[in-house]
Design a protein around this motif. Structure first.
Motif, PDB file in Angstrom:
ATOM      1  N   HIS A  71       0.836  -1.204   0.000  1.00 23.72           N
ATOM      2  CA  HIS A  71       0.000   0.000   0.000  1.00 23.72           C
ATOM      3  C   HIS A  71       0.871   1.254   0.000  1.00 23.72           C
ATOM      4  N   PRO A  72       1.762   1.404  -0.985  1.00 22.84           N
ATOM      5  CA  PRO A  72       2.695   2.537  -0.936  1.00 22.84           C
ATOM      6  C   PRO A  72       2.031   3.906  -0.997  1.00 22.84           C
ATOM      7  N   HIS A  73       0.894   4.019  -1.670  1.00 25.36           N
ATOM      8  CA  HIS A  73       0.258   5.326  -1.789  1.00 25.36           C
ATOM      9  C   HIS A  73      -0.276   5.821  -0.448  1.00 25.36           C
ATOM     10  N   ARG A  74      -0.588   4.892   0.450  1.00 27.92           N
ATOM     11  CA  ARG A  74      -1.209   5.259   1.718  1.00 27.92           C
ATOM     12  C   ARG A  74      -0.253   5.133   2.905  1.00 27.92           C
ATOM     13  N   ARG A 125       7.026  -1.500  -8.538  1.00 28.83           N
ATOM     14  CA  ARG A 125       6.552  -0.599  -9.582  1.00 28.83           C
ATOM     15  C   ARG A 125       6.373  -1.390 -10.868  1.00 28.83           C
ATOM     16  N   ARG A 134      10.696   8.087  -6.221  1.00 22.34           N
ATOM     17  CA  ARG A 134       9.313   8.549  -6.248  1.00 22.34           C
ATOM     18  C   ARG A 134       8.481   7.756  -5.249  1.00 22.34           C
ATOM     19  N   GLU A 135       7.660   8.463  -4.495  1.00 22.65           N
ATOM     20  CA  GLU A 135       6.908   7.812  -3.429  1.00 22.65           C
ATOM     21  C   GLU A 135       5.573   7.279  -3.947  1.00 22.65           C
ATOM     22  N   THR A 136       5.633   6.534  -5.025  1.00 25.30           N
ATOM     23  CA  THR A 136       4.449   5.856  -5.539  1.00 25.30           C
ATOM     24  C   THR A 136       4.850   4.449  -5.944  1.00 25.30           C
ATOM     25  N   GLY A 137       3.882   3.612  -6.107  1.00 31.83           N
ATOM     26  CA  GLY A 137       4.147   2.240  -6.503  1.00 31.83           C
ATOM     27  C   GLY A 137       2.846   1.509  -6.702  1.00 31.83           C
ATOM     28  N   HIS A 139      -0.148  -1.250  -5.954  1.00 28.77           N
ATOM     29  CA  HIS A 139      -0.850  -1.926  -4.864  1.00 28.77           C
ATOM     30  C   HIS A 139      -0.803  -3.429  -5.137  1.00 28.77           C
ATOM     31  N   SER A 213      -2.977   9.345   3.549  1.00 27.49           N
ATOM     32  CA  SER A 213      -1.706   9.045   4.202  1.00 27.49           C
ATOM     33  C   SER A 213      -1.467   9.897   5.445  1.00 27.49           C
TER      34      SER A 213
END
Length: 231
Positions: A71-74, A125, A134-137, A139, A213
């Motif tokens: 859950h990288p986005h959160r 990713r 980058r702080e996204t990835g 789920h 987050s």
């Protein structure tokens, strides 16, 4: 969804409902099939206390740790704060298999992802997606990323983590392989609570894993304070 867990016991539907009612505070009535789940905050607090205690022990003993999230986005900020605190306490925050490809079967078919680390936290990713911290990835519930990371650490001759922190397949996958694992889980992830009940997972904190987050900041401060890792 087992997400890497191979249960030893035979779990019937009513057993799972009773377990989730006990661990999370959701309805124990099998006829309750609609509406929102409600997690008992007292159970969340109890889980956070046990979670923080394990974090504190790892810090005191300067154990090597592996941290990963589906859950990288959160939840990335929550885990990154733990990574910072543990690193400052002298723990080695492991990053094995950085950049390694992981093939995961999804409802859209087979997808290839790359294992990446942001601020000490593992995530996956989509192949070809830019990294550069980058702080996204993506789920994911898959245990394959943690299996890939652990295999790479073993192939390199170690060190291996003495504590794995995360959610979804990171916790179940590591716990199934005999590593001490602790993490967070929502009510739609009963596998982690089954693992805790059977002893393959050490601690599971019941909470909503998909809110904004910044809503996790009070929990982050609470865990860091309880683990004596506040800076």
């Amino acid at each position: 969804m087992l997400i890497g867990l191979d249960p030893e016991w035979s779990w019937r539907l009513r057993d799972l409902i009773a377990l989730m009612a006990d661990k999370c505070g959701v309805s124990a009535d099998p006829a309750h099939v609609s509406g929102l789940d409600v997690i008992d905050p007292g159970r969340t607090l109890s889980g956070l206390n046990a979670f923080a205690e394990r974090i504190g022990v790892a810090a005191e003993r300067r154990l090597p740790v592996l941290i990963g999230t589906g859950h990288p986005h959160r939840l990335l900020g929550f885990y990154a704060a733990l990574a910072d605190g543990l690193s400052a306490a002298g723990c080695t925050v492991l990053t094995p298999a950085h950049g390694r490809c992981v093939d995961i079967t999804t409802r859209f078919g087979l997808r290839t992802y790359n294992l990446d680390y942001v601020r000490g936290v593992a995530l996956v990713r989509e192949a070809g997606a830019p990294s550069s911290g980058r702080e996204t990835g993506a789920h994911t519930h898959s245990p394959l990323p943690v299996r890939t990371a652990l295999a790479a650490a073993a192939e390199a001759g170690g060190p291996l983590p003495e504590l794995v922190i995360g959610d979804h397949g990171w916790v179940c996958g590591a716990g199934q392989l005999g590593f001490e694992a602790i993490g967070l889980a929502d009510t739609n992830d009963p596998a982690l609570f089954v693992g805790e009940a059977e002893g393959s997972v050490s601690v599971v904190v019941p909470l909503d894993d998909a809110v904004r987050s910044d809503y996790y900041r009070p929990l982050t401060r609470y865990v860091l304070n309880r683990a004596c890792l506040s800076q």
